[in-house]
Scaffold this active site. Structure first.
Site: not given
Ligand code: CA
Length: 406
Positions: A165, A198, A290
Site C-alpha cells: 500500500d 490509506h 470501486n
C-alpha cells in the site's frame, strides 16, 4: 539495487517530462518518479525521445545480469531485476523497440502499468475534508462485529501480514507494537512510512491493537509489515509491486493484503502473484475495485482472493466491483480505522473490505500454521456466511467469518 538506483534517476527525469505533457498526473512525489493518477496503462511519453516503462520478460534460465548489460548496450535504462518472473523493468526508448522484438532471449515485453488506490466516481471513500478524529476510548468498528471477530481467543499472534500500500504510520499508538518491518520498493533507500493515510487505515483493520484507545483490528496480535509500493498520491508501478512480492517471499510473509488495482490484465502481474501463492505459499487477498464494473486485477487472478464490499445492512454499494472472480464480501462502507499522525478516519471502498478478509486469513493461518493457501481458502469458504439477498456475483462464497480461525 545498483540497477534500481540508476533507473530511479532516469525515471525521475522522464517523470518530469510526463508532468509537462499530460493533464491528469498526480502531485510531484518525493519518493520517486512523477506518475499519473490515471490507472489506465503505462505512462504516456509521446514527446521527442519517447521512452516507455516496460517489463522485459526473458525465457526461463536467462542470466538477468548479462541480459541487463545487453539492454543497457541498446540504450535501455534498466530499473530492477524481477527474478521470479525472469524479467527486468526498464525504460525503453523507441529506437530500441525493434532490436528487442527480434531478440530470441526475450519471451515477452509487458507494460509496467500504473496500479493504484481506486477512487470512486462520486469521491466516496476519499479522505474526508474534515480533520481526522482524535484518539478516544477504544470502540469496536461495526465491521469487526459483523464478521464475528470481536473478542476472540485467536488474535492472529505470530502470523506475518504484509500490507502492499502507501506504507504504514509505524509510530501510530494503535499499531506500533504490531509493526515489525517493511520496505519501500519505490525507493529502497527511503522508509515505508505512510505519506497518504490509506495504508495505515488498511493496517488498522487488519491488526489495530486491542488496548484502551481507538479501534481494534480483526487479528490484533498479527505482525504487520509495510510494503510501500504506492506513492503519496496512491499510485505505483507494477514492477515495484512485483519487487515487493519477492521481498515478501524471502521475509516469511504468510498473508498479503493488496487494496490496489488496475484494469489492465498483465501477464507479469499474474505470473508474480501465482509464484507468491503457489510456490511461496502466501495467501494474497485483494480489493475488487470501486468503479461499479467487473473485478479489477490482481483480484481477478485465480491465485488471489477477491473481495467485494457490503455495508452494515449486508447491501452491496453500487460502486463495488462484482462478478465471477469475487471470492468473498466484507464490510467496506463507513469503516473507521487508524490514520496518519496517531489519528483515526472513517472511509469507504473495497480497499476497506479486503483487510477484513486478510485479517480472517491471518486468523485461519494462526489456527493452521502449515496450511497451504488453497487449504486456507477452503477453510474460509466453509466458514463464510452466504447471504440470501445477495447474488454469488456479489458475494462469492459469502461474507467472511472469523470462525475460520477456530
Ligand atoms: Ca485499539
Amino acid at each position: 539495487m545498483k540497477l534500481k538506483q540508476t533507473g530511479f534517476l532516469i525515471a525521475l527525469v522522464f517523470g518530469l517530462i510526463v508532468s509537462a505533457c499530460t493533464d491528469d498526473m498526480g502531485p510531484l512525489d518525493d519518493n520517486g518518479p512523477v506518475i499519473s493518477e490515471s490507472s489506465q496503462g503505462a505512462i504516456q511519453m509521446t514527446n521527442n525521445g519517447a521512452a516507455r516503462r516496460m517489463i522485459v520478460v526473458f525465457k526461463e534460465g536467462a542470466d538477468l545480469e548479462a541480459q541487463g548489460q545487453k539492454l543497457r548496450g541498446f540504450g535501455v535504462a534498466t530499473l530492477s531485476k524481477l527474478n521470479k518472473i525472469h524479467a527486468i523493468s526498464a525504460m525503453i526508448p523507441e529506437h530500441a523497440n525493434s532490436v528487442l522484438l527480434n531478440d530470441p532471449s526475450i519471451l515477452r515485453i509487458d507494460e509496467d502499468v500504473i496500479v493504484s488506490i481506486k477512487k470512486k466516481p462520486d469521491g466516496v471513500g476519499k479522505p474526508p475534508k474534515d480533520e481526522p478524529d482524535e484518539p478516544d476510548n477504544q470502540q469496536t468498528p461495526y465491521g469487526i462485529t459483523l464478521i464475528n471477530a470481536d473478542g476472540l481467543a485467536n488474535t492472529g499472534s505470530g502470523v506475518n501480514v504484509a500490507v502492499f500500500d502507501t506504507g504504514i504510520d509505524y509510530n501510530h499508538p494503535d499499531l506500533a507494537a504490531n509493526v515489525k518491518g517493511g520496505i519501500n520498493t519505490i525507493n529502497t533507500k527511503k522508509s515505508y512510512k505512510d505519506d497518504n493515510g490509506h495504508g495505515t487505515h488498511v493496517s488498522g483493520t487488519i491488526a489495530a491493537l486491542d488496548n484502551s484507545e481507538g479501534v481494534v483490528g480483526v487479528a490484533p496480535q498479527a505482525n504487520l509489515y509495510g510494503v510501500k509500493v504506492l506513492d503519496r498520491s496512491g499510485s505505483g508501478y507494477l514492477s515495484d509491486i512485483i519487487e515487493g512480492l519477492e521481498w515478501a517471499e524471502v521475509n516469511g510473509i504468510d498473508v498479503i493484503n493488496m487494496s490496489l488495482s488496475t484494469d489492465s490484465d498483465i501477464q507479469s502481474f499474474e505470473d508474480a502473484v501465482d509464484y507468491a501463492c503457489n510456490s511461496a505459499g502466501i495467501v494474497i487477498v485483494c480489493a475488487a475495485g470501486n468503479d461499479g464494473t467487473t473485478v479489477d486485477y490482481p483480484a481477478a487472478y485465480a491465485s488471489t482472493i477477491a473481495i467485494s464490499a457490503i455495508d452494515s445492512t449486508y447491501a452491496v454499494p453500487y460502486w463495488s466491483n462484482i462478478g465471477k472472480p469475487i471470492d468473498f464480501a466484507a464490510p467496506g462502507v463507513g469503516i473507521k480505522s487508524t490514520w496518519l499522525k496517531g489519528k483515526y478516519n472513517t472511509i469507504s471502498g473495497t480497499s476497506m473490505s479486503s483487510p477484513h478478509a486478510a485479517g480472517i486469513a491471518a486468523l485461519a493461518v494462526a489456527a493452521n500454521s502449515s496450511a497451504t493457501p488453497a487449504h486456507i481458502m477452503s477453510i474460509m469458504v466453509s466458514h463464510a456466511d452466504y447471504i440470501g439477498s445477495l447474488t454469488s456475483n456479489q458475494q462469492g462464497n459469502g461474507v467472511v467469518d472469523a470462525s475460520a480461525g477456530l
